[in-house]
Scaffold this active site. Sequence first.
Site, short mmCIF file in Angstrom:
data_model
loop_
_atom_site.label_atom_id
_atom_site.label_comp_id
_atom_site.label_asym_id
_atom_site.label_seq_id
_atom_site.Cartn_x
_atom_site.Cartn_y
_atom_site.Cartn_z
N GLU A 1 0.82 -1.21 0.00
CA GLU A 1 0.00 0.00 0.00
C GLU A 1 0.86 1.26 0.00
O GLU A 1 0.59 2.22 -0.73
CB GLU A 1 -0.92 0.01 1.23
N ASP B 1 23.99 -37.65 -4.92
CA ASP B 1 23.98 -36.71 -6.05
C ASP B 1 24.91 -35.51 -5.88
O ASP B 1 25.21 -34.84 -6.87
CB ASP B 1 22.55 -36.19 -6.27
N CYS C 1 -2.85 -3.40 7.17
CA CYS C 1 -2.52 -3.62 8.58
C CYS C 1 -2.84 -2.38 9.42
O CYS C 1 -2.76 -1.25 8.95
CB CYS C 1 -1.05 -4.01 8.73
N THR D 1 20.15 -38.43 -0.58
CA THR D 1 20.22 -37.68 -1.83
C THR D 1 21.47 -36.81 -1.86
O THR D 1 22.14 -36.69 -2.89
CB THR D 1 18.97 -36.81 -1.99
N SER E 1 8.47 -39.67 5.33
CA SER E 1 8.19 -39.09 6.64
C SER E 1 7.19 -37.95 6.54
O SER E 1 6.29 -37.81 7.37
CB SER E 1 9.50 -38.58 7.28
N LEU F 1 21.47 -27.46 -5.41
CA LEU F 1 20.15 -26.97 -4.99
C LEU F 1 20.00 -25.47 -5.19
O LEU F 1 19.32 -24.79 -4.42
CB LEU F 1 19.86 -27.34 -3.53
N ALA G 1 10.16 -37.16 -8.99
CA ALA G 1 10.50 -37.41 -10.39
C ALA G 1 10.70 -38.90 -10.56
O ALA G 1 11.51 -39.51 -9.84
CB ALA G 1 11.75 -36.64 -10.79
#
Length: 372
Positions: free
Chosen positions: A55, A203, A78, A199, A305, A207, A157
Amino acid sequence: MSTETTDATTWMKRAIELARKGRPSPNPHVGALLVKDGEIVGSGHHERAGEDHAELVAIRAAGDKAAGATLYVTLEPCNHLGRTPPCTDAIVAAKIARVVVGCVDPNPNVTGGGIEKLREAGVAVETGVLEAECAAVIRPWVKHVTVGLPYVSLKLALSLDGRIATRTGASKWVTGPEARARVHALRAASDAVAIGIGTALADDPRLTVRDAPGGSPVRVVFDTKLRLPAHSRLVETAAEIPTWVICNADAPAGAEEELTTRGVDVLRAPASAEGRIDALAALKLLAARGIVSLMVEGGAELAGSILASHLADELHAFVAPILLGPRGRAGAVDWAGPDTPAEAPKIVRPSWELCGEDAYVHGTIEFPERGE
């Protein structure tokens, strides 16, 4: 539908487009548009926590033209003092004549009353314009402020026959470049991306966001015993991109010291009954550190999990048109699973599309109650 209502819908759609910009976590995404005599005189979005709210950005852009204008805003302005002054005060001071609100502020942790404050000051207020669409923009934030957990997107995937790697363990690449670009876009839209230690070891991923616009999120590794190597790419780049490791309470102190020395934040969480990291406790830790949206990207145990604990909110599955065979590595998710198909979690109103040569299905996850 009246012309006024039609105009309100049109302008609110523009405000929603603005709301999707920025990375304001742990604050909500908000877009605002000031319209006067059928023309936009100011617009803005909340770019980052601690910076001006949408705003105020729109009001400053409009200048003197804000007086007598209509403000279209996706979330109730707000009325409390936080890291920035109340938006209601700025709206009244700018002499805005009318405010159109998409959805009411659901935050239970603040004193609301923004709409009432504006009306008391003589500002006309309309609510509920494109309410569902405006609420969808802040869905992750609503979960964060009402439940104290991140909004979790689970990415999978796999091949047509449900495999995630070949019999030799090779998994690069099951899906094509278009699917990988979409995953990078999902990363860019998330506050954090999480993988399991399996992972990370298999790999050695970065990320980061490389194949889509936007910055890289916080990187999180669920690593029960702190086995993440100091020479991994995640650790080697921890000084550049925030990298957090969640381990159990009894993980070795020496390994923690080595990681923290290299810029990694180590968080300790209770163990689950199976000896893994308790997923709920770990997500609470992430939420407490300002993570509103989390993408769980890799690791069958971690995905299992999250699903077993009913903590996933969305599923993003990429299915490649290849067959990896019965000896291929099975199971994108390691969990006991439901007793019957009726008890299986499912995507509600799934969206299907082609992503290059891969099928991409995504949407909100629903967990049926056991026995229904």
